[in-house]
Design an enzyme around this catalytic site. Structure first.
Site, PDB file in Angstrom:
ATOM      1  N   LYS A   4       0.845  -1.206   0.000  1.00 17.94           N
ATOM      2  CA  LYS A   4       0.000   0.000   0.000  1.00 17.94           C
ATOM      3  C   LYS A   4       0.873   1.247   0.000  1.00 17.94           C
ATOM      4  CE  LYS A   4      -0.188  -0.100   5.005  1.00 17.94           C
ATOM      5  NZ  LYS A   4      -0.900  -0.566   6.187  1.00 17.94           N
ATOM      6  N   TYR A  50      14.126  32.324   3.921  1.00 19.82           N
ATOM      7  CA  TYR A  50      12.947  33.137   4.221  1.00 19.82           C
ATOM      8  C   TYR A  50      12.933  33.650   5.651  1.00 19.82           C
ATOM      9  CZ  TYR A  50      10.574  31.748  -0.116  1.00 19.82           C
ATOM     10  OH  TYR A  50      10.231  31.577  -1.413  1.00 19.82           O
TER      11      TYR A  50
HETATM   12  C1  LIG Z   1      -0.206  -1.310   6.994  1.00 15.24           C
HETATM   13  C2  LIG Z   1      -0.812  -2.496   7.537  1.00 15.24           C
HETATM   14  C3  LIG Z   1      -0.021  -3.592   7.949  1.00 15.24           C
HETATM   15  C4  LIG Z   1       1.476  -3.572   7.972  1.00 15.24           C
HETATM   16  O1  LIG Z   1       1.948  -2.883   9.096  1.00 15.24           O
HETATM   17  P1  LIG Z   1       3.503  -2.710   9.370  1.00 15.24           P
HETATM   18  O2  LIG Z   1       3.596  -2.146  10.727  1.00 15.24           O
HETATM   19  O3  LIG Z   1       4.022  -1.782   8.335  1.00 15.24           O
HETATM   20  O4  LIG Z   1       4.085  -4.047   9.255  1.00 15.24           O
HETATM   21  C5  LIG Z   1      -0.669  -4.726   8.347  1.00 15.24           C
HETATM   22  N1  LIG Z   1      -2.022  -4.789   8.360  1.00 15.24           N
HETATM   23  C6  LIG Z   1      -2.808  -3.754   7.996  1.00 15.24           C
HETATM   24  C7  LIG Z   1      -4.278  -3.900   8.035  1.00 15.24           C
HETATM   25  C8  LIG Z   1      -2.230  -2.562   7.584  1.00 15.24           C
HETATM   26  O5  LIG Z   1      -2.993  -1.543   7.228  1.00 15.24           O
END
Ligand SMILES: *Cc1c(COP(=O)(O)O)cnc(C)c1O
Length: 809
Positions: free
Chosen positions: A483, A707
C-alpha cells in the site's frame, strides 16, 4: 567445463536420474532470473528467500536440463530429458563441486580474510599484480558460503594466481570455506567488532577466522593482533608491524602534505621510504598488507614504491544513474575482469525499465587467447542490442558478436564520437578498467539535471524478505503490504520482485493501486483495504479481493455481485479487536454469520484483525487480549459457517515479537522496506533519498539564510543549496538545523527554513562541492524522531515527483 557424469561423481549424492551423461555444464545457476545459457547450466535448488525447488519449472523453461535437488518428491515426468542429482544438502553439493574444481587449479591460491578491508585488499592486490600476472579474483564481495563457491567455479588454469576472499558471520562457517578454497598463502587483514553477534567472544571469532589458514604454507598478517600464537605450527609467518621479529618493519608513519602519508619501511637489509596518497588509518593498514604481500611475492622495494603511488580509493558499487533521453546508466568503471563483468551484465539484465540493452566495454588486462575465448562466450550468451568496445585490444570481438558492434581505439575517440551517437530509452552498462577512465563517458550520458531521486535497492528488499521469511514456520503464509506506493518505494517493481519470490498475497490500500499492479502483469492474489462502492466494478474487472469491514459495505458488495450474477467471490472479513478503526465488532459476529450464511455471492477466504501495539511492550497484555478475542471470533465463524478462512493478525512487529500471532498468515509491512522498529534484525535500508548540491557560497558571520531571515550565521560559513523541499516530502520541521543530511559520508545540518523546492545546508566543516551527492535521510529512524514522527510518515511522504530508480546493489 565438466560433463554431468563427472559432476555427479564429484559430489556425494543419494540418487541420480540421468538422461544424458555427456551433457556439458558451463554455468552454475541458482537464480532463474540470471540464467542465460540454460542448456549448459546446472541448477541448484538452494533454500534462499524461497525454496529453489519452487523454481525448477521456471529453470526448465529457460532450457536447464540439469538439476541438483534435495526434495525427494519431484515429478520428473514433467521434465523430459532432464538430469537430476539428489543430494542431502544442495549448498554443500555446490561447495563440493567448487572444491573439486579448485583442486584442478595448479597455481597459488591466496585466501584473504579479516573483519574489515578484505575486499579492498583483494581489489588493490589485483591492480598491483595485474601488470605482471593473470590474476583471478573473487568478484565484488562474493565471500559467503554461496559466494565463494560461485567465485571458485570461474577459476581456470588460464590464470597465474587466484585471490579469494572469505567472510563468515557464524562459528563453523570457516571450515566449510577453507575446505573449498584450500589457500596456499593466507592474508589476514584485521579483527574488529563487525559481525561479532554470532560469536561468544572476540577470541572465538579470531580463532574461527584463522581456520582458513590451517593448511596454508604461509600467512601474511599485522603483528599487532598477535595471531602468530594461534596459527598451526606448520604455517610460516610473514608479519608486518613495529616488532623486531616482523618481516616487514614499519619505522615511521607520518602525514605528508595535505593528502599523503609518508612511510619508512625496513625489509631484510634495506630501508625504503614511500609516499602514498591516503591519510586514513584503514587505507594505510590495507596498503601495508598489500606492500607486505608484494614483498612476499618477491617484488623489489623500488618497484613497489612505484606501484603503491598509483592506488586510489575504491568505489566498488555498481551505480545506477538516470541518463539522458530516458536511458538508465549503470556505471561500473573501477575495474574490469571477467568475473565482475559477469555480475555487471546480470545487473544490466535485471533492469526492468528498458528493453534495449547496450554495453560499453573497455579492454581488460592480461587477456590471452583462452581468456579471449571466455569473453566471447560470455558476451555471446547475452542479448545485447549494441556493444561499444574501447581499446584496440578488443578488436577480436568485432566479428564474434551479433547485433551492432563498434570499436573505438581509446576513450578519447569514443568521447569525441559520443556527440553524434544516439541513445534512447535503453539501459547502458559502462564497464571498464580504471586506466580507461570510462567515468568520463558516464558523465556524458548521465542526465545533468540536479534531480532528487529515490534509489531503491531491490537486493536489500530481497534480503529483508529473506530475514522475515526465515523467522516464519514454512506453513505460515506471507502477505506483503504494498500500500501507499509500497511505503513510498513504488509499486510495480516491488510487486514484481515479490511475485518472483513467491509471496502468497499482496495488499493495497486502494483499488487503483491494485489495477496498476494487474496491468503490469502481477498475478498474485491482491487484497484491497477499505474499499467502497464506487470501486466494486474495478475489483471485479481486475480480480481484486476486498476487505469487508462493515454491514454497509458487506450488503452493498453482496447486492452488487447479485446484480452481476457472480457467485463465490473471495473476500476478507475484518474484525475490530481493539484498533477501533475499521472492522466488525466481536458483538456483531452473530449478525455477520447470518448474512454470510445466506450469501452465495461471497466466500470469506480470510478473516483478519490488526494489532494496535504489537511493537510496544507496555501494551503486551492488550495485544494478548486482541489475539484471544480474534481467535474466538474466528473460531465462531469457522464453526458456524463450516468454512476455514485463513486467519491473520500480525504485522511486521507482530512477526518479530508475537509468534503466537502467526496463525495462517502474517502481513509484512514496513520491515520489508528496511525499517526495523524492534532494532533486533539485520535489515538493509531499501530506499535512499538522494539529491545534489546546486550551489555553494561563502557567507560572512551575521548574514542570514532563507525566508524570514531564520538562518542566522554566527560564524563565517559555507552554505550549500540542495534541490529538495517540502513539496518533495522534506518536512518543513526539518528547518533550522533539525534536519541532518550526509555529503560524502559527512553529516551536515540544515540552515534556515525549508523552502518548497530547496533547502540550505551548513557545509562549513566538511568537504562539499557543487554537484556532490547528498543523502537526505542518513538515518531514517533518527530523522523521524527529530521531528517527532515515525519512519512510516517520512517514507510515504516522499513526493511522487521524486523519481524512483531501482537497482540491484
Ligand atoms: C499497513 C498495515 C499492515 C502492515 O503494518 P507494518 O507495521 O508496516 O508491518 C498490516 N495490516 C494492515 C491492516 C495494515 O494496514
Amino acid at each position: 567445463m565438466y560433463t554431468i557424469a563427472t559432476i555427479y561423481s564429484a559430489v556425494r549424492h543419494e540418487r541420480i536420474q540421468i538422461a544424458d551423461p555427456q551433457l556439458e555444464i558451463v554455468d552454475l545457476a541458482y537464480d532463474t532470473r540470471k540464467i542465460r545459457n540454460g542448456g549448459h547450466s546446472l541448477f541448484f535448488a538452494l533454500k534462499n528467500v524461497r525454496d529453489g525447488h519452487l523454481f525448477l519449472q521456471d529453470a526448465y523453461q529457460k532450457g536447464v536440463r540439469a538439476f541438483v535437488v534435495s526434495q525427494q518428491q519431484i515429478d520428473t515426468s514433467s521434465f523430459p530429458e532432464a538430469n537430476f542429482i539428489w543430494v542431502h544438502d544442495v549448498l554443500h553439493a555446490m561447495q563440493e563441486l567448487a572444491r573439486f574444481h579448485r583442486l584442478q587449479f595448479r597455481k597459488p591460491v591466496i585466501g584473504i580474510t579479516g573483519s574489515n578491508g578484505k575486499t579492498v585488499v583483494k581489489e588493490w592486490l589485483t591492480q598491483l599484480l595485474q601488470k605482471d600476472k593473470r590474476v583471478y579474483q573473487s568478484p565484488k564481495s562474493y565471500n559467503s558460503q554461496l559466494g565463494v563457491a560461485l567465485a571458485l567455479w570461474n577459476l581456470s588454469n588460464d590464470y597465474d594466481i587466484a585471490l579469494i576472499e572469505a567472510g563468515i558471520s557464524l562459528p563453523g562457517e570457516m571450515s566449510l570455506l577453507e575446505n573449498m578454497i584450500i589457500p596456499d598463502v593466507g592474508i589476514f587483514t584485521n579483527i574488529g567488532a563487525a559481525h561479532a553477534s554470532g560469536f561468544s567472544s572476540k577470541q572465538q571469532k579470531l580463532e574461527e577466522k584463522l581456520l582458513l589458514f590451517k593448511r596454508s604454507k604461509q600467512v601474511i598478517f599485522p603483528s599487532r593482533y598477535n595471531i602468530g600464537a594461534f596459527l598451526p605450527k606448520m604455517v610460516a609467518h610473514f608479519s608486518f608491524g613495529s616488532e623486531d621479529h616482523d618481516e616487514v618493519r614499519i619505522l615511521r608513519l607520518e602525514d605528508h602534505g595535505r593528502l599523503d602519508t609518508r612511510m619508512q619501511i625496513a625489509y631484510r637489509n634495506e630501508i625504503a621510504t614511500f609516499t602514498i596518497p591516503f591519510r586514513d588509518k584503514a587505507s594505510i593498514e590495507n596498503i601495508l598488507i598489500c606492500l607486505s604481500a608484494l614483498l612476499f611475492f618477491g617484488y623489489s622495494l623500488d618497484a613497489i614504491a612505484h606501484k603503491l603511488a598509483q592506488l586510489r580509493p575504491l568505489d566498488m558499487r555498481l551505480q545506477l544513474k538516470t541518463g539522458k533521453n530516458g536511458c538508465s546508466i549503470i556505471d561500473d568503471t573501477y575495474s574490469n575482469d571477467l568475473a565482475s563483468l559477469q555480475i555487471a551484465l546480470d545487473f544490466l539484465f535485471q533492469q526492468q525499465q528498458h528493453r534495449r540493452k547496450t554495453l560499453i566495454l573497455s579492454d581488460m588486462e592480461g587477456l590471452d587467447d583462452k581468456l579471449r575465448q571466455k569473453l566471447v562466450q560470455l558476451l555471446q550468451k547475452q542479448q545485447l542490442d549494441r556493444v561499444i568496445l574501447v581499446g584496440a585490444g578488443l578488436s577480436f570481438l568485432l566479428d564474434q558478436l551479433s547485433g551492432a558492434v563498434e570499436l573505438f581505439a581509446s576513450t578519447e575517440a569514443l568521447l569525441l564520437a559520443l556527440q553524434s551517437m544516439r541513445f534512447q530509452d535503453e539501459s547502458i552498462l559502462i564497464k571498464g578498467g580504471r586506466v580507461f577512465h570510462l567515468e568520463d563517458v558516464s558523465k556524458h550520458l548521465v542526465a545533468k539535471s540536479h534531480e532528487t531521486v529515490l534509489e531503491i535497492n531491490l537486493n536489500a528488499l530481497e534480503h529483508n524478505l529473506q530475514i522475515y521469511r526465515a523467522k516464519l514456520p514454512q506453513e505460515v503464509k506471507l502477505m506483503v503490504m504494498v500500500k501507499a506506493f509500497s511505503y513510498g518505494s513504488g509499486s510495480y517493481e516491488v510487486a514484481n520482485l515479490l511475485q518472483y519470490n513467491k509471496v502468497d498475497y499482496l495488499t493495497v490500500a486502494f483499488a487503483d493501486e491494485g489495477v496498476e499492479l494487474r496491468q503490469h502483469g502481477i498475478e498474485l492474489p491482491i487484497m484491497v483495504l477499505s474499499p467502497d462502492e464506487q470501486i466494486f466494478e474495478s475489483l471485479l474487472a481486475h480480480r481484486l479481493e476486498p476487505e469487508l469491514y462493515s454491514f454497509r459495505v458487506l450488503q452493498a458488495f453482496i447486492h452488487f455481485l447479485k446484480r452481476r450474477k457472480v457467485a463465490n467471490y473471495p473476500v476478507h472479513i475484518k474484525i475490530d479487536t481493539g484498533m477501533h478503526r475499521l472492522g466488525f465488532m466481536p458483538s456483531e459476529i452473530e449478525e455477520l454469520i447470518s448474512i454470510l450464511r445466506d450469501s452465495v455471492e461471497i466466500v470469506p477466504v480470510s478473516v483478519l484483525s490488526h494489532l494496535v501495539a504489537s511493537g510496544n511492550s507496555q501494551h503486551d497484555a492488550f495485544t494478548q487480549q486482541q489475539i484471544a478475542v480474534f481467535d474466538q471470533c474466528a473460531d465462531t465463524l469457522e464453526q458456524r459457517l463450516g468454512v476455514k478462512p485463513l486467519r491473520h493478525i500480525a504485522n511486521t512487529s507482530g512477526i518479530v515479537r508475537w509468534p503466537e500471532a502467526y496463525m495462517d498468515m502474517v502481513r509484512l509491512g514496513i520491515g520489508l522496506y528496511g525499517v526495523d522498529m524492534s532494532n533486533a534484525l539485520d535489515l538493509e535500508m531499501v530506499s535512499v533519498l538522494k539529491t545534489t548540491i546546486t550551489q555553494v557560497k561563502r557567507l560572512p558571520a551575521g548574514e542570514t539564510v532563507g525566508y524570514d531571515r531564520k538562518g542566522v550565521l554566527h560564524r563565517d560559513s559555507r552554505i550549500a543549496t540542495v534541490k529538495i523541499g517540502y513539496a518533495d516530502g522534506y518536512n518543513r520541521r526539518f528547518g533550522q538545523g533539525v534536519g541532518t543530511m550526509s555529503i560524502n559520508g559527512q553529516l551536515v545540518h540544515t540552515v534556515g527554513s525549508i523552502c518548497m523546492d530547496m533547502c540550505m545546508l551548513d557545509v562549513t566543516d566538511v568537504i562539499a562541492n557543487e554537484g556532490d551527492e547528498v543523502v537526505v535521510f542518513p538515518d531514517v529512524m533518527k530523522a523521524a524522531s527529530a521531528i517527532d514522527t515515525i519512519p512510516y510518515e517520512l517514507l510515504v511522504n516522499i513526493s511522487s515527483r521524486v523519481k524512483r530508480v531501482y537497482f540491484y546493489g
